[in-house]
Motif scaffolding. Structure first.
Motif, PDB file in Angstrom:
ATOM      1  N   GLY A  98       0.819  -1.211   0.000  1.00  0.00           N
ATOM      2  CA  GLY A  98       0.000   0.000   0.000  1.00  0.00           C
ATOM      3  C   GLY A  98       0.842   1.245   0.000  1.00  0.00           C
ATOM      4  O   GLY A  98       2.062   1.186  -0.120  1.00  0.00           O
ATOM      5  N   PRO A  99       0.199   2.404   0.100  1.00  0.00           N
ATOM      6  CA  PRO A  99       0.900   3.658  -0.137  1.00  0.00           C
ATOM      7  C   PRO A  99       1.804   4.136   0.989  1.00  0.00           C
ATOM      8  O   PRO A  99       2.635   5.008   0.763  1.00  0.00           O
ATOM      9  CB  PRO A  99      -0.244   4.658  -0.357  1.00  0.00           C
ATOM     10  N   ASN A 100       1.711   3.637   2.178  1.00  0.00           N
ATOM     11  CA  ASN A 100       2.516   4.155   3.266  1.00  0.00           C
ATOM     12  C   ASN A 100       3.834   3.392   3.403  1.00  0.00           C
ATOM     13  O   ASN A 100       4.264   3.033   4.490  1.00  0.00           O
ATOM     14  CB  ASN A 100       1.730   4.093   4.580  1.00  0.00           C
ATOM     15  N   GLU A 101       4.459   3.169   2.250  1.00  0.00           N
ATOM     16  CA  GLU A 101       5.734   2.465   2.186  1.00  0.00           C
ATOM     17  C   GLU A 101       6.440   2.947   0.925  1.00  0.00           C
ATOM     18  O   GLU A 101       5.850   3.650   0.107  1.00  0.00           O
ATOM     19  CB  GLU A 101       5.509   0.959   2.134  1.00  0.00           C
TER      20      GLU A 101
ATOM     21  N   ALA B  29       0.088  16.772   9.162  1.00  0.00           N
ATOM     22  CA  ALA B  29      -0.398  15.392   9.235  1.00  0.00           C
ATOM     23  C   ALA B  29       0.506  14.412   8.494  1.00  0.00           C
ATOM     24  O   ALA B  29       0.309  13.196   8.585  1.00  0.00           O
ATOM     25  CB  ALA B  29      -1.811  15.319   8.655  1.00  0.00           C
ATOM     26  N   SER B  30       1.494  14.925   7.764  1.00  0.00           N
ATOM     27  CA  SER B  30       2.404  14.041   7.033  1.00  0.00           C
ATOM     28  C   SER B  30       3.161  13.159   8.005  1.00  0.00           C
ATOM     29  O   SER B  30       3.724  13.647   8.987  1.00  0.00           O
ATOM     30  CB  SER B  30       3.376  14.858   6.190  1.00  0.00           C
ATOM     31  N   ASP B  31       3.165  11.842   7.728  1.00  0.00           N
ATOM     32  CA  ASP B  31       3.738  10.917   8.697  1.00  0.00           C
ATOM     33  C   ASP B  31       4.821  10.022   8.117  1.00  0.00           C
ATOM     34  O   ASP B  31       5.371   9.166   8.827  1.00  0.00           O
ATOM     35  CB  ASP B  31       2.625  10.058   9.315  1.00  0.00           C
ATOM     36  N   TYR B  32       5.131  10.198   6.838  1.00  0.00           N
ATOM     37  CA  TYR B  32       6.129   9.328   6.216  1.00  0.00           C
ATOM     38  C   TYR B  32       6.796  10.134   5.118  1.00  0.00           C
ATOM     39  O   TYR B  32       6.124  10.780   4.303  1.00  0.00           O
ATOM     40  CB  TYR B  32       5.447   8.075   5.668  1.00  0.00           C
ATOM     41  N   PHE B  33       8.121  10.067   5.069  1.00  0.00           N
ATOM     42  CA  PHE B  33       8.885  10.888   4.139  1.00  0.00           C
ATOM     43  C   PHE B  33       9.934  10.018   3.448  1.00  0.00           C
ATOM     44  O   PHE B  33      10.525   9.128   4.072  1.00  0.00           O
ATOM     45  CB  PHE B  33       9.586  12.029   4.888  1.00  0.00           C
ATOM     46  N   ILE B  34      10.143  10.311   2.174  1.00  0.00           N
ATOM     47  CA  ILE B  34      11.124   9.549   1.394  1.00  0.00           C
ATOM     48  C   ILE B  34      11.980  10.521   0.590  1.00  0.00           C
ATOM     49  O   ILE B  34      11.469  11.517   0.069  1.00  0.00           O
ATOM     50  CB  ILE B  34      10.440   8.571   0.407  1.00  0.00           C
ATOM     51  N   TRP B  35      13.243  10.198   0.459  1.00  0.00           N
ATOM     52  CA  TRP B  35      14.121  10.885  -0.484  1.00  0.00           C
ATOM     53  C   TRP B  35      14.368   9.972  -1.679  1.00  0.00           C
ATOM     54  O   TRP B  35      14.695   8.793  -1.510  1.00  0.00           O
ATOM     55  CB  TRP B  35      15.454  11.247   0.163  1.00  0.00           C
ATOM     56  N   TYR B  36      14.211  10.563  -2.874  1.00  0.00           N
ATOM     57  CA  TYR B  36      14.474   9.844  -4.116  1.00  0.00           C
ATOM     58  C   TYR B  36      15.575  10.573  -4.901  1.00  0.00           C
ATOM     59  O   TYR B  36      15.693  11.796  -4.849  1.00  0.00           O
ATOM     60  CB  TYR B  36      13.227   9.775  -4.997  1.00  0.00           C
ATOM     61  N   ARG B  51       9.986   7.824   9.179  1.00  0.00           N
ATOM     62  CA  ARG B  51       8.613   8.024   9.655  1.00  0.00           C
ATOM     63  C   ARG B  51       8.608   9.122  10.710  1.00  0.00           C
ATOM     64  O   ARG B  51       9.645   9.462  11.284  1.00  0.00           O
ATOM     65  CB  ARG B  51       8.045   6.713  10.201  1.00  0.00           C
ATOM     66  N   SER B  52       7.438   9.638  10.975  1.00  0.00           N
ATOM     67  CA  SER B  52       7.344  10.839  11.804  1.00  0.00           C
ATOM     68  C   SER B  52       7.654  10.582  13.276  1.00  0.00           C
ATOM     69  O   SER B  52       7.798  11.546  14.033  1.00  0.00           O
ATOM     70  CB  SER B  52       5.953  11.458  11.674  1.00  0.00           C
ATOM     71  N   ARG B  94       0.867  12.378   3.080  1.00  0.00           N
ATOM     72  CA  ARG B  94       0.125  13.363   3.868  1.00  0.00           C
ATOM     73  C   ARG B  94      -0.978  12.758   4.722  1.00  0.00           C
ATOM     74  O   ARG B  94      -1.816  13.488   5.254  1.00  0.00           O
ATOM     75  CB  ARG B  94      -0.436  14.446   2.945  1.00  0.00           C
ATOM     76  N   GLY B  95      -0.965  11.430   4.835  1.00  0.00           N
ATOM     77  CA  GLY B  95      -1.880  10.787   5.769  1.00  0.00           C
ATOM     78  C   GLY B  95      -3.217  10.434   5.148  1.00  0.00           C
ATOM     79  O   GLY B  95      -3.513  10.810   4.003  1.00  0.00           O
ATOM     80  N   PRO B  96      -4.062   9.739   5.891  1.00  0.00           N
ATOM     81  CA  PRO B  96      -5.338   9.235   5.364  1.00  0.00           C
ATOM     82  C   PRO B  96      -6.266  10.331   4.854  1.00  0.00           C
ATOM     83  O   PRO B  96      -6.964  10.142   3.861  1.00  0.00           O
ATOM     84  CB  PRO B  96      -5.947   8.510   6.563  1.00  0.00           C
TER      85      PRO B  96
END
Lengths: 114, 114
Positions: A98-101, B29-36, B51-52, B94-96
């Motif tokens: 799902g999207p949270n990964e 509300a953003s709880d997950y961040f990625i660098w690409y 993760r936050s 940005r969360g659910p």
């Protein structure tokens, strides 16, 4: 190759034509995403599939854009009556559940509408 | 992390020096961040995520720092190499309430000088 595969890598078409872009996700990944990237910008979300169903299609710009994933694996992004403004790189990504990964991206299809 | 159109912010760094790339986000509300990392003609490649509930995470030659108070994310690359030349994007979930979509910033171009 165990990565996300997109075909074709380049597609040139004329304004008004119909195009299909294909994505083969990583085997076993249930989530599949389409993004669009214009020159010099970050990818913009189009649509997200969970299995065979479109869980979120809020990023599709208008009804000329449609995507399917009939068997929960390969997906096709379809664009009708293409316009010059549709020219961009169309990126496909997949993730295990799902999207949270983290998402794994393909190399994209460069679409040029003349 | 705002898009700047065709003019990506550019960081020029001497080979062997450390690089720091910054990203601001606006959604608390953003709880997950990625660098690409994205090289020319390729899709985004995962570097590191956080993760936050964390404020720092380390990988091989890379460190991500998250400051939730000021909504700031940074990527530090140690001993920058020519192969690190690319465009770097931060992305946030940005969360659910926002559909759990991964949303990308505008990118920073890193040029490594030999």
């Amino acid at each position: 190759g165990a990565g996300v595969s997109q075909t074709p890598s380049n597609k040139v078409t004329e304004k008004g034509k119909y195009v299909e872009l294909r994505c083969d996700p990583i085997s076993g990944h249930t989530a599949l995403y389409w993004y669009r990237q214009s020159l010099g910008q970050g990818p913009e979300f189009l649509i997200y599939f969970q299995g065979t169903g479109a869980a979120d299609d809020s990023g599709l710009p208008n009804d000329r854009f449609f995507a399917v994933r009939p068997e929960g694996s390969v997906s096709t992004l379809k664009i009708q009556r293409t316009e010059r403004g549709d020219s961009a790189v169309y990126l496909c990504a997949s993730s295990p559940t799902g999207p949270n990964e983290k998402l794994f991206f393909g190399s994209g299809t460069q679409l040029s509408v003349l | 992390g705002e898009s700047v159109g065709l003019h990506l912010p550019t960081l020029s760094v001497q080979e062997g020096d450390n690089s720091i790339i910054n990203c601001a986000y606006s959604n608390s509300a953003s709880d997950y961040f990625i660098w690409y990392k994205q090289e020319s003609g390729k899709g985004p490649q995962f570097i590191i995520d956080i993760r936050s509930n964390m404020d720092k995470r380390q990988g091989q030659r890379v460190t991500v720092l998250l400051n939730k108070t000021v909504k700031h994310l940074s990527l530090q690359i140690a001993a920058t190499q020519p192969g690190d030349s690319a465009v770097y994007f931060c992305a946030e979930n940005r969360g659910p309430a926002a559909g759990n979509k991964l949303t990308f910033g505008g990118g920073t171009r890193v040029l490594v000088k030999p």
